[in-house]
Design a protein around this motif. Structure first.
Motif, PDB file in Angstrom:
ATOM      1  N   VAL A 196       0.849  -1.192   0.000  1.00  0.00           N
ATOM      2  CA  VAL A 196       0.000   0.000   0.000  1.00  0.00           C
ATOM      3  C   VAL A 196       0.879   1.235   0.000  1.00  0.00           C
ATOM      4  CG1 VAL A 196      -1.801   1.279   1.226  1.00  0.00           C
ATOM      5  CG2 VAL A 196      -1.832  -1.231   1.253  1.00  0.00           C
ATOM      6  N   GLN A 197       0.806   2.018  -1.062  1.00  0.00           N
ATOM      7  CA  GLN A 197       1.555   3.271  -1.170  1.00  0.00           C
ATOM      8  C   GLN A 197       0.567   4.429  -1.040  1.00  0.00           C
ATOM      9  OE1 GLN A 197       3.545   3.024  -4.949  1.00  0.00           O
ATOM     10  NE2 GLN A 197       4.941   1.406  -4.282  1.00  0.00           N
ATOM     11  N   THR A 198       0.872   5.370  -0.173  1.00  0.00           N
ATOM     12  CA  THR A 198      -0.092   6.417   0.163  1.00  0.00           C
ATOM     13  C   THR A 198       0.543   7.798   0.114  1.00  0.00           C
ATOM     14  OG1 THR A 198      -1.166   4.868   1.681  1.00  0.00           O
ATOM     15  CG2 THR A 198      -1.767   7.188   1.893  1.00  0.00           C
ATOM     16  N   ILE A 199      -0.187   8.744  -0.473  1.00  0.00           N
ATOM     17  CA  ILE A 199       0.132  10.163  -0.417  1.00  0.00           C
ATOM     18  C   ILE A 199      -1.101  10.859   0.143  1.00  0.00           C
ATOM     19  CG2 ILE A 199       0.704  12.247  -1.722  1.00  0.00           C
ATOM     20  CD1 ILE A 199       2.037  10.463  -3.785  1.00  0.00           C
ATOM     21  N   GLY A 200      -0.922  11.760   1.086  1.00  0.00           N
ATOM     22  CA  GLY A 200      -2.075  12.438   1.651  1.00  0.00           C
ATOM     23  C   GLY A 200      -1.685  13.586   2.536  1.00  0.00           C
ATOM     24  N   ARG A 201      -2.664  14.096   3.254  1.00  0.00           N
ATOM     25  CA  ARG A 201      -2.409  15.228   4.134  1.00  0.00           C
ATOM     26  C   ARG A 201      -3.313  15.152   5.353  1.00  0.00           C
ATOM     27  NH1 ARG A 201      -4.292  17.535  -0.718  1.00  0.00           N
ATOM     28  NH2 ARG A 201      -6.539  17.969  -0.713  1.00  0.00           N
ATOM     29  N   ASP A 208      -6.684  12.787   8.896  1.00  0.00           N
ATOM     30  CA  ASP A 208      -6.431  12.913   7.466  1.00  0.00           C
ATOM     31  C   ASP A 208      -7.619  13.560   6.768  1.00  0.00           C
ATOM     32  OD1 ASP A 208      -7.579  10.284   8.253  1.00  0.00           O
ATOM     33  OD2 ASP A 208      -7.805  10.032   6.090  1.00  0.00           O
ATOM     34  N   THR A 209      -7.335  14.512   5.884  1.00  0.00           N
ATOM     35  CA  THR A 209      -8.388  15.159   5.110  1.00  0.00           C
ATOM     36  C   THR A 209      -8.349  14.768   3.635  1.00  0.00           C
ATOM     37  OG1 THR A 209      -6.959  17.099   4.860  1.00  0.00           O
ATOM     38  CG2 THR A 209      -8.590  17.133   6.651  1.00  0.00           C
ATOM     39  N   PHE A 210      -7.273  14.127   3.219  1.00  0.00           N
ATOM     40  CA  PHE A 210      -7.229  13.558   1.859  1.00  0.00           C
ATOM     41  C   PHE A 210      -6.145  12.489   1.809  1.00  0.00           C
ATOM     42  CE2 PHE A 210      -6.513  12.976  -2.617  1.00  0.00           C
ATOM     43  CZ  PHE A 210      -7.798  13.067  -3.139  1.00  0.00           C
ATOM     44  N   ALA A 211      -6.446  11.392   1.106  1.00  0.00           N
ATOM     45  CA  ALA A 211      -5.460  10.332   0.919  1.00  0.00           C
ATOM     46  C   ALA A 211      -5.667   9.688  -0.446  1.00  0.00           C
ATOM     47  CB  ALA A 211      -5.568   9.280   2.020  1.00  0.00           C
ATOM     48  N   SER A 212      -4.570   9.446  -1.127  1.00  0.00           N
ATOM     49  CA  SER A 212      -4.565   8.741  -2.408  1.00  0.00           C
ATOM     50  C   SER A 212      -3.734   7.482  -2.243  1.00  0.00           C
ATOM     51  CB  SER A 212      -3.976   9.628  -3.507  1.00  0.00           C
ATOM     52  OG  SER A 212      -3.864   8.916  -4.727  1.00  0.00           O
ATOM     53  N   LEU A 213      -4.326   6.326  -2.569  1.00  0.00           N
ATOM     54  CA  LEU A 213      -3.667   5.037  -2.355  1.00  0.00           C
ATOM     55  C   LEU A 213      -3.465   4.317  -3.678  1.00  0.00           C
ATOM     56  CD1 LEU A 213      -5.244   5.758   0.353  1.00  0.00           C
ATOM     57  CD2 LEU A 213      -5.291   3.299   0.779  1.00  0.00           C
ATOM     58  N   ASN A 214      -2.257   3.830  -3.898  1.00  0.00           N
ATOM     59  CA  ASN A 214      -1.961   2.880  -4.966  1.00  0.00           C
ATOM     60  C   ASN A 214      -1.607   1.563  -4.289  1.00  0.00           C
ATOM     61  OD1 ASN A 214      -2.352   4.298  -7.366  1.00  0.00           O
ATOM     62  ND2 ASN A 214      -0.366   5.301  -7.189  1.00  0.00           N
ATOM     63  N   CYS A 215      -2.375   0.541  -4.556  1.00  0.00           N
ATOM     64  CA  CYS A 215      -2.242  -0.709  -3.809  1.00  0.00           C
ATOM     65  C   CYS A 215      -2.047  -1.887  -4.753  1.00  0.00           C
ATOM     66  CB  CYS A 215      -3.490  -0.967  -2.956  1.00  0.00           C
ATOM     67  SG  CYS A 215      -4.018   0.451  -1.974  1.00  0.00           S
ATOM     68  N   ARG A 216      -1.085  -2.729  -4.399  1.00  0.00           N
ATOM     69  CA  ARG A 216      -0.888  -3.982  -5.138  1.00  0.00           C
ATOM     70  C   ARG A 216      -1.561  -5.101  -4.340  1.00  0.00           C
ATOM     71  NH1 ARG A 216       3.318  -7.915  -5.204  1.00  0.00           N
ATOM     72  NH2 ARG A 216       4.384  -6.694  -3.589  1.00  0.00           N
ATOM     73  N   HIS A 217      -2.423  -5.835  -5.019  1.00  0.00           N
ATOM     74  CA  HIS A 217      -3.176  -6.923  -4.391  1.00  0.00           C
ATOM     75  C   HIS A 217      -2.788  -8.262  -5.016  1.00  0.00           C
ATOM     76  CE1 HIS A 217      -6.265  -4.444  -2.199  1.00  0.00           C
ATOM     77  NE2 HIS A 217      -5.779  -3.537  -3.038  1.00  0.00           N
ATOM     78  N   GLU A 218      -3.338  -9.315  -4.470  1.00  0.00           N
ATOM     79  CA  GLU A 218      -3.070 -10.654  -4.999  1.00  0.00           C
ATOM     80  C   GLU A 218      -3.406 -10.760  -6.482  1.00  0.00           C
ATOM     81  OE1 GLU A 218      -3.961 -13.631  -1.264  1.00  0.00           O
ATOM     82  OE2 GLU A 218      -5.668 -12.663  -2.231  1.00  0.00           O
TER      83      GLU A 218
END
Length: 325
Positions: A196-201, A208-218
């Protein structure tokens, strides 16, 4: 329990979601609200009255009353404690999302549920809607291939600044209030998260008021977002080798979907819902209870654990740690 009598519900909490739960019970066969407890007696009485339920003076009074199951409708910080109290009292529990604020809490809840042999389910509503079930059935018979990408998000600017969603004390914020829905969609179609890779504030209250997630799953990749300071309520995309699905807004209350095949075919699915939507997960829970099941085959304990693990990872990246963690 006997299949020929109504399931009696006790409700912990008396806010808007508890009221919506009560309204949904009108659409659930052989189920009724029997008891309510809230920290404020006035709100418990206001909720109990229209449904003919008893307003209890204490949590112990509610748990010792003649109820079969408890719906936990409080803020995030108290979900685990109230769930464990209800399970320990021998009651079955349907708990609002997120079931707990982190994986460690969830593991404690699941241990008590196993020890007491009681049904426990996180109240994650989308998979029980008629449209969502119809979509799964359609793709099983007319597939687009294995889903390899899930893209979804929800960001709102209509939440008042003094709303509990912004409360650090109550362990809220965008990820646990909204992002948990996106996490469900990802694990439902792609399996367990691997990275789980996350950028946010974080906002002025510390959540947290904003989060963007790039996630690798099975089984693929998820691109997810959630927020409280941008307007982005929308749809969801499920992409596969032979087509893609759009679940139209608002996807977490799904009523319409479009399937576009690479051969040019377009299939529209339209299935309005009734009762506000919470009634579908409640009816599923009631069926499980009558059958003697201890876990939902749809909202499994493993799925809840995968979802909260994603939130744990995202919060860790943002440096968002609540009291006691």
């Amino acid at each position: 329990m006997s299949s020929d009598r109504a399931i009696r519900w006790g409700v912990v909490g008396a806010g808007d979601i508890a009221r919506r739960f009560g309204q949904g019970l009108a659409h659930v066969p052989d189920a009724r609200m029997s008891a309510v407890w809230s920290r404020r007696a006035s709100t418990a009485e206001a909720l109990a009255g229209p449904f003919g339920a008893q307003a209890c003076a204490s949590l112990d009074d509610l748990l010792s009353s003649d109820i079969d199951a408890v719906y936990i409708a409080t803020l995030h910080d108290s979900h685990a404690d109230y769930t464990i109290a209800a399970l320990s009292a021998g009651k079955h529990v349907l708990c609002e999302k997120p079931a707990t604020i982190n994986t460690a809490q969830l593991d404690r809840v699941l241990a008590v549920a196993r020890d007491r042999k009681r049904l426990f389910m996180e109240a994650m509503k989308p998979p029980f809607y008629p449209l969502y079930r119809k979509l799964r059935e359609h793709l099983a018979h007319d597939p687009i291939g294995d889903i390899g990408l899930v893209r979804a998000g929800c960001s709102r600017t209509d939440v008042p600044a003094d709303h509990a969603t912004f409360s650090f004390e109550h362990m809220c914020g965008a990820l646990l209030s909204l992002g948990i829905y996106q996490a469900f969609l990802a694990v439902d179609w792609l399996g367990a998260p691997l990275d789980v890779q996350t950028i946010g504030r974080l906002g002025p209250t510390g959540v947290d008021t904003f989060a963007s997630l790039n996630c690798r799953h099975e089984k693929g990749i998820a691109q997810l977002f959630c927020g409280l300071d941008l307007h982005g309520r929308g749809d969801a995309l499920l992409a596969a080798p032979h087509g893609h699905v759009t679940i139209h807004e608002t996807w977490w209350n799904p009523g319409r979907a479009t399937i576009r095949y690479t051969d040019g075919r377009v299939v529209e699915l339209d299935h309005p819902f009734e009762g506000g939507g919470l009634n579908y997960e409640t009816a599923h829970f009631c069926d499980l209870l009558r059958s003697g099941a201890l876990e939902s085959p749809v909202m499994t304990h493993a799925r809840s654990r995968q979802m909260i693990a994603m939130m744990d990872a995202a919060r860790a990246t943002l440096g968002l740690k609540f009291a006691g963690e």
